[in-house]
Design a protein around this motif. Structure first.
Motif, PDB file in Angstrom:
ATOM      1  N   VAL A  77       0.864  -1.106   0.014  1.00 51.67           N
ATOM      2  CA  VAL A  77      -0.166  -0.197   0.013  1.00 51.67           C
ATOM      3  C   VAL A  77       0.902   1.230   0.016  1.00 51.67           C
ATOM      4  O   VAL A  77       1.487   1.419   0.849  1.00 51.67           O
ATOM      5  N   LEU A  78       0.795   1.999  -1.223  1.00 51.67           N
ATOM      6  CA  LEU A  78       1.867   3.034  -1.168  1.00 51.67           C
ATOM      7  C   LEU A  78       1.283   4.350  -0.506  1.00 51.67           C
ATOM      8  O   LEU A  78       2.198   5.001  -0.261  1.00 51.67           O
ATOM      9  N   GLY A  79       0.337   4.327  -0.342  1.00 56.74           N
ATOM     10  CA  GLY A  79      -0.430   5.582   0.265  1.00 56.74           C
ATOM     11  C   GLY A  79      -1.911   5.735   0.142  1.00 56.74           C
ATOM     12  O   GLY A  79      -2.636   4.720  -0.366  1.00 56.74           O
ATOM     13  N   VAL A  80      -2.446   7.013  -0.049  1.00 52.38           N
ATOM     14  CA  VAL A  80      -3.863   7.342  -0.249  1.00 52.38           C
ATOM     15  C   VAL A  80      -4.084   7.889  -1.492  1.00 52.38           C
ATOM     16  O   VAL A  80      -3.268   8.868  -1.987  1.00 52.38           O
ATOM     17  N   HIS A  81      -5.241   7.532  -2.183  1.00 55.70           N
ATOM     18  CA  HIS A  81      -5.871   8.157  -3.094  1.00 55.70           C
ATOM     19  C   HIS A  81      -7.044   8.982  -2.780  1.00 55.70           C
ATOM     20  O   HIS A  81      -8.033   8.296  -2.206  1.00 55.70           O
ATOM     21  N   LEU A  82      -7.071  10.415  -2.333  1.00 56.64           N
ATOM     22  CA  LEU A  82      -8.212  10.941  -1.725  1.00 56.64           C
ATOM     23  C   LEU A  82      -9.210  11.311  -2.842  1.00 56.64           C
ATOM     24  O   LEU A  82      -8.933  12.363  -3.636  1.00 56.64           O
ATOM     25  N   GLU A  83     -10.283  10.614  -3.175  1.00 58.73           N
ATOM     26  CA  GLU A  83     -11.064  10.914  -4.092  1.00 58.73           C
ATOM     27  C   GLU A  83     -12.283  11.517  -3.417  1.00 58.73           C
ATOM     28  O   GLU A  83     -13.288  11.061  -3.292  1.00 58.73           O
ATOM     29  N   GLY A  84     -12.083  12.925  -3.689  1.00 59.83           N
ATOM     30  CA  GLY A  84     -13.202  13.710  -2.980  1.00 59.83           C
ATOM     31  C   GLY A  84     -12.793  13.954  -1.509  1.00 59.83           C
ATOM     32  O   GLY A  84     -11.930  13.395  -1.116  1.00 59.83           O
ATOM     33  N   PRO A  85     -13.341  14.923  -0.800  1.00 57.20           N
ATOM     34  CA  PRO A  85     -14.596  15.698  -1.085  1.00 57.20           C
ATOM     35  C   PRO A  85     -14.477  16.824  -1.891  1.00 57.20           C
ATOM     36  O   PRO A  85     -15.562  17.520  -1.905  1.00 57.20           O
ATOM     37  N   ALA A 140     -15.858  22.513  -0.690  1.00 56.45           N
ATOM     38  CA  ALA A 140     -14.661  23.183  -1.183  1.00 56.45           C
ATOM     39  C   ALA A 140     -13.417  22.925  -0.175  1.00 56.45           C
ATOM     40  O   ALA A 140     -13.442  22.393   0.740  1.00 56.45           O
ATOM     41  N   GLY A 141     -12.559  22.768  -1.165  1.00 51.15           N
ATOM     42  CA  GLY A 141     -11.221  22.333  -0.229  1.00 51.15           C
ATOM     43  C   GLY A 141     -10.209  23.221   0.142  1.00 51.15           C
ATOM     44  O   GLY A 141     -10.435  24.438  -0.256  1.00 51.15           O
ATOM     45  N   SER A 142      -9.349  22.989   1.007  1.00 57.37           N
ATOM     46  CA  SER A 142      -8.268  23.872   1.493  1.00 57.37           C
ATOM     47  C   SER A 142      -6.789  23.169   1.713  1.00 57.37           C
ATOM     48  O   SER A 142      -6.996  21.976   2.017  1.00 57.37           O
ATOM     49  N   LEU A 143      -6.034  24.068   1.531  1.00 58.82           N
ATOM     50  CA  LEU A 143      -4.467  23.378   1.495  1.00 58.82           C
ATOM     51  C   LEU A 143      -4.338  22.851   3.210  1.00 58.82           C
ATOM     52  O   LEU A 143      -3.757  21.851   3.412  1.00 58.82           O
ATOM     53  N   ASP A 144      -4.916  23.783   4.093  1.00 58.25           N
ATOM     54  CA  ASP A 144      -4.892  23.237   5.560  1.00 58.25           C
ATOM     55  C   ASP A 144      -5.459  22.016   5.956  1.00 58.25           C
ATOM     56  O   ASP A 144      -4.928  21.136   6.456  1.00 58.25           O
ATOM     57  N   GLN A 145      -6.676  21.789   5.318  1.00 56.87           N
ATOM     58  CA  GLN A 145      -7.175  20.607   5.559  1.00 56.87           C
ATOM     59  C   GLN A 145      -6.540  19.258   5.087  1.00 56.87           C
ATOM     60  O   GLN A 145      -6.298  18.214   5.477  1.00 56.87           O
ATOM     61  N   ASN A 152      -3.188  14.570   5.491  1.00 50.91           N
ATOM     62  CA  ASN A 152      -1.935  13.867   5.101  1.00 50.91           C
ATOM     63  C   ASN A 152      -1.087  13.678   6.062  1.00 50.91           C
ATOM     64  O   ASN A 152      -0.173  12.529   6.001  1.00 50.91           O
ATOM     65  N   ALA A 153      -1.328  14.423   7.336  1.00 46.86           N
ATOM     66  CA  ALA A 153      -0.247  14.111   8.376  1.00 46.86           C
ATOM     67  C   ALA A 153      -0.832  12.477   9.148  1.00 46.86           C
ATOM     68  O   ALA A 153      -0.205  11.935   9.849  1.00 46.86           O
ATOM     69  N   ILE A 154      -1.856  12.292   8.865  1.00 42.72           N
ATOM     70  CA  ILE A 154      -2.450  11.112   9.651  1.00 42.72           C
ATOM     71  C   ILE A 154      -2.070   9.949   8.573  1.00 42.72           C
ATOM     72  O   ILE A 154      -1.774   9.017   8.974  1.00 42.72           O
ATOM     73  N   ALA A 155      -2.112   9.978   7.146  1.00 46.81           N
ATOM     74  CA  ALA A 155      -1.704   9.015   6.242  1.00 46.81           C
ATOM     75  C   ALA A 155      -1.126   9.766   5.073  1.00 46.81           C
ATOM     76  O   ALA A 155      -1.960  10.497   4.679  1.00 46.81           O
TER      77      ALA A 155
END
Length: 374
Positions: free
Chosen positions: A120-128, A144-149, A154-157
């Motif tokens: 498992v190389l990491g995560v593909h965040l498909e949404g939100p 809507a997304g934000s860099l902070d979120q 990303n700090a979790i996985a």
């Protein structure tokens, strides 16, 4: 360095086919051509190809990545039995608390590969961060997304790939910001225009999520997001289950996008009998090889990568080209120079197939995978 294992057959290397032997432990140590090989020798040999690389995996074996617990380990084992040697665990659009829980469960599988499982190389965040008007089978939690979120998640996985609808307010800037911190950004679940897709690529987006599906269509006077992909993309996903996309549309995309690569977009129903399963918070139904919501909307697939390879060959690709599209191009997309190719120094991620392209053996980083209950 000692040699633990050796295979013989028709080996697909970056330079082409070699009839000979491949020596390996965790990594490939040498590929040696056999002397005096006849055409009959080659025709009767197994194929040895790079292990498959799948960057869009929601589930398998009755488990979904959003379930947390041991779901990702079960999923990675099931896909390994079908030749996938490395993968991205892919999330669904969901409330933040659900994403946190899923990523916390994914992280241990990224940090340490379980025996018998794909890497498992990491995560593909498909949404939100997608368009609520083009959810497809995604639950209605888009925002809507934000860099902070993204940094927080990303700090979790580790997030290796993220799907964004660039036409949403602030998302063109988000695409730029995510690119600047080294994330691969794909365009998907979008109602964006051709012009908005082109602008996203110019601002750092590098690919498209499941090309043709959940995006504005190609018309000769309004090319849409599909038109932007066909005109400008170097990389894009496509789902070659021959349900999501017609073979003719797959071939058209292959002529237009140099490094079109295949994903399964697989669900918990992969490798399971017909019935009812979960995709994130939504109930999906597997029937006649497809997975759909209650209203009939396609909801991921039951595809495995070995079947993807066979499907590509069935629509006219030669095996070398098909192999690149289920292995090499996806690895290249993530900058993984030691995966997706068979050469000295690369990980011993291998699949062995008979002449009908049925799996005979799978090795992940040199470990032979038990195919008994595949």
């Amino acid at each position: 360095m000692s040699v633990d294992q050796q295979l013989q057959g028709q080996i697909l290397t970056p330079q082409g086919w070699v009839h000979g032997s491949l020596a390996f432990s965790e990594k490939i140590q040498a590929i040696t051509a056999s002397a005096g090989t006849t055409a009959a020798d080659a025709e009767n040999s197994y194929y040895i190809l790079p292990g498959f690389v799948d960057l869009h995996v929601h589930g398998a074996g009755g488990k979904d990545t959003m379930e947390a617990g041991d779901a990702v380990e079960v999923i990675a084992r099931k896909h390994a039995q079908h030749g996938t040697t490395s993968m991205l665990a892919t999330t669904m659009t969901a409330p933040l608390a659900d994403l946190e829980q899923a990523l916390q469960a994914i992280r241990p599988s990224v940090e340490k590969r379980s025996s018998g499982a794909a890497r498992v190389l990491g995560v593909h965040l498909e949404g939100p961060y997608i368009n609520p008007g083009k959810l497809g089978a995604q639950p209605d939690f888009a925002h809507a997304g934000s860099l902070d979120q993204v940094r927080y998640l990303n700090a979790i996985a580790p997030i290796k790939l993220i799907t964004v609808a660039p036409e949403m307010d602030g998302h063109l800037q988000l695409v730029r910001e995510l690119t600047d911190i080294g994330m691969q950004v794909q365009i998907g679940h979008t109602l964006g225009t051709y012009e908005e897709g082109k602008a996203a690529l110019e601002n750092g987006a590098t690919g498209f999520t499941h090309l043709y599906n959940a995006m504005s269509r190609l018309d000769h006077r309004a090319p849409g997001m599909v038109g932007a992909a066909l005109a400008h993309a170097q990389f894009s996903e496509i789902i070659p289950d021959l349900v999501h996309v017609h073979p003719g549309a797959i071939r058209a995309a292959m002529r237009a996008i140099p490094h079109l690569y295949c994903v399964t977009d697989s669900t918990a129903a992969s490798g399971m009998p017909d019935g009812q399963y979960m995709l994130g918070r939504q109930v999906v139904h597997k029937c006649l090889g497809g997975v759909r919501l209650e209203d009939g909307t396609l909801a991921g697939s039951t595809l495995t990568m070995d079947q993807a390879l066979r499907n590509l060959v069935s629509i006219g690709l030669d095996l070398e080209d098909a192999s690149k599209r289920v292995s090499t191009y996806a690895a290249d997309y993530l900058g993984l120079n030691e995966r997706g190719r068979l050469q000295a120094g690369s990980y011993a991620d291998l699949v062995v197939l008979d002449r009908q392209l049925n799996l005979i053996a799978v090795y992940v980083e040199g470990e032979k995978i038990d195919l008994a209950d595949a």
